[in-house]
Design an enzyme around this catalytic site. Structure first.
Site, PDB file in Angstrom:
ATOM      1  N   LYS A  54       9.524   3.263 -11.091  1.00  0.00           N
ATOM      2  CA  LYS A  54       9.032   4.501 -11.159  1.00  0.00           C
ATOM      3  C   LYS A  54       9.990   5.458 -10.691  1.00  0.00           C
ATOM      4  O   LYS A  54      10.525   6.774 -11.040  1.00  0.00           O
ATOM      5  CB  LYS A  54       7.894   4.805 -10.488  1.00  0.00           C
ATOM      6  CG  LYS A  54       6.664   4.041 -10.905  1.00  0.00           C
ATOM      7  CD  LYS A  54       5.495   3.844 -10.022  1.00  0.00           C
ATOM      8  CE  LYS A  54       4.494   3.312 -10.632  1.00  0.00           C
ATOM      9  NZ  LYS A  54       3.183   2.829 -10.025  1.00  0.00           N
ATOM     10  N   GLN A  98       0.456   3.767  -4.562  1.00  0.00           N
ATOM     11  CA  GLN A  98       0.548   2.387  -4.930  1.00  0.00           C
ATOM     12  C   GLN A  98      -0.271   1.444  -4.792  1.00  0.00           C
ATOM     13  O   GLN A  98      -0.650   1.353  -3.464  1.00  0.00           O
ATOM     14  CB  GLN A  98       1.938   1.830  -4.654  1.00  0.00           C
ATOM     15  CG  GLN A  98       2.495   0.347  -5.561  1.00  0.00           C
ATOM     16  CD  GLN A  98       2.410   0.693  -6.785  1.00  0.00           C
ATOM     17  OE1 GLN A  98       2.959   1.722  -7.684  1.00  0.00           O
ATOM     18  NE2 GLN A  98       1.917  -0.031  -7.672  1.00  0.00           N
ATOM     19  N   ASP A 121      -2.077  10.291 -11.264  1.00  0.00           N
ATOM     20  CA  ASP A 121      -2.881   9.083 -11.833  1.00  0.00           C
ATOM     21  C   ASP A 121      -4.108   9.059 -12.366  1.00  0.00           C
ATOM     22  O   ASP A 121      -4.638   8.266 -13.031  1.00  0.00           O
ATOM     23  CB  ASP A 121      -3.061   7.774 -10.667  1.00  0.00           C
ATOM     24  CG  ASP A 121      -1.899   6.919 -10.687  1.00  0.00           C
ATOM     25  OD1 ASP A 121      -1.122   6.713 -11.850  1.00  0.00           O
ATOM     26  OD2 ASP A 121      -1.719   6.139  -9.813  1.00  0.00           O
TER      27      ASP A 121
END
Ligand code: NAP
Length: 315
Positions: A54, A98, A121
């Site tokens: 990422k 994460q 997200d």
């Protein structure tokens, strides 16, 4: 029937071109560089690898990227403090925690503490609520990436029968909502669904997000279906089905090199010649998830810089 294999890299490059041109306009107008912070707790090797990819993708696009590595012993209050700091920083437009987090951490409290305008997200209740209502600014990266596949293929999902296997908050549910907003007729399956293969066979669009290697075989696929395999699991050679062990296959090469191979839910080779479109694992949906994270980060930066929502290219 000829099956077209959809390689994520190709679709990702097409999306990245669009991100790059929007980024150029954004920078020219505001002088701002979009910033993404990724918080990782503990030392899970797979999570570390995802976070690295990422950060790399962010830097490649010219965005600012920060990875905050926290020890396994980090407490919920400590993590809340870190996120509060990121919420207040003007140079960080997007925050991602994460997953999975260590069991001792209160995951919901931590995720819910992210400022909704930085929730790239799309996990927060307000982000989920906006998605349910259909006035979302962006959606969870993986399902958003799948919708881009349809756009890339110029495949109009409207009126088509879509079956999604999996009902998680981060994949199955947002996938169903996005397809519903695009006017597909949506069925969601899960571990209690009876006659799974029979339900799946109704699908013009079959999306599997179970994490059950090879469970979807030819009996799940209607002739001419579009099959998207989101499942991503590492297996050892003893868990492989025969086609994976063919000497020239990417999986066999991976077994030899790494001792494991990454596979999907779908017995890919069995569906060749039956499906109209199919995504492979690896190399299918995976690259799109990271690309959509960049897309969402840019949208978050645009919003924080005062761009109107209709300038965000929602969808
Ligand atoms: P999850 O939270 O474990 O959800 C799995 C879903 O599959 C659940 O809804 C579960 O049903 C259902 N399921 C499990 N076994 C089943 C069975 N035998 N029959 C029917 N349904 C079954 O997983 P997730 O986070 O959604 O992820 C799913 C998969 O996608 C994983 O392999 C993950 O690694 C992968 N993934 C890939 C990407 C990418 O970028 N490529 C991104 C995210 C996730 P219940 O609800 O009844 O338990």
């Amino acid at each position: 029937m000829e099956t077209q294999i959809i390689y994520g890299k190709e679709v990702a490059e097409w999306i990245q071109e669009d991100i790059r041109s929007r980024f150029d306009v954004f920078q020219a107008r505001t002088g701002t560089v979009p910033g993404l912070a990724v918080v990782i707790v503990g030392e899970d090797p797979a999570s570390q690898m995802y976070v690295k990819s990422k950060a790399k993708a962010c830097i490649k696009m010219g965005f600012h990227s920060e990875v905050l590595e926290c020890p396994e012993t980090t407490t919920t209050p400590e993590l809340l403090g870190i996120i509060a700091g990121l919420n207040h920083r003007a140079d960080i437009h997007a925050i991602l925690v994460q997953l999975p987090l260590p069991a001792a951490i209160d995951k919901t409290t931590v995720l819910d503490s992210i400022d909704p305008i930085k929730d790239v997200d799309g996990f927060l209740p307000v982000s989920t609520g906006r998605l349910v209502r259909g006035d979302y600014r962006w959606a969870a990266c993986t399902p958003a990436g799948v919708m881009k596949i349809f756009e890339y293929l110029q495949y109009d999902v409207s009126g088509h029968e879509a079956v999604i296997i999996g009902r998680s908050d981060i994949v199955g549910k947002p996938m169903a909502l996005l397809l519903m907003h695009a006017h597909a007729t949506v069925t969601i399956c899960h571990s209690r669904t009876r006659n799974l293969s029979e339900v799946a066979r109704r699908a013009d669009i079959l999306i599997s997000a179970m994490g059950k290697p090879g469970l979807v075989d030819a009996s799940f696929c209607k002739e001419g279906a579009c099959v998207i395999d989101i499942g991503t699991v590492r297996i050892t050679p003893d868990q492989a089905w025969p086609e994976l062990l063919e000497p020239e296959s990417v999986w066999q090469k991976s077994f030899e090199k790494k001792g494991y191979a990454t596979v999907g839910d779908v017995k890919f080779q069995q569906l060749l010649g039956k499906a109209r479109y199919i995504t492979p694992v690896p190399g299918g949906v995976g690259p799109l998830t990271i690309t959509m994270l960049l897309d969402n980060t840019l949208k978050a930066a645009q919003l924080q810089a005062g761009f109107e929502e209709d300038e965000l290219h929602v969808g």
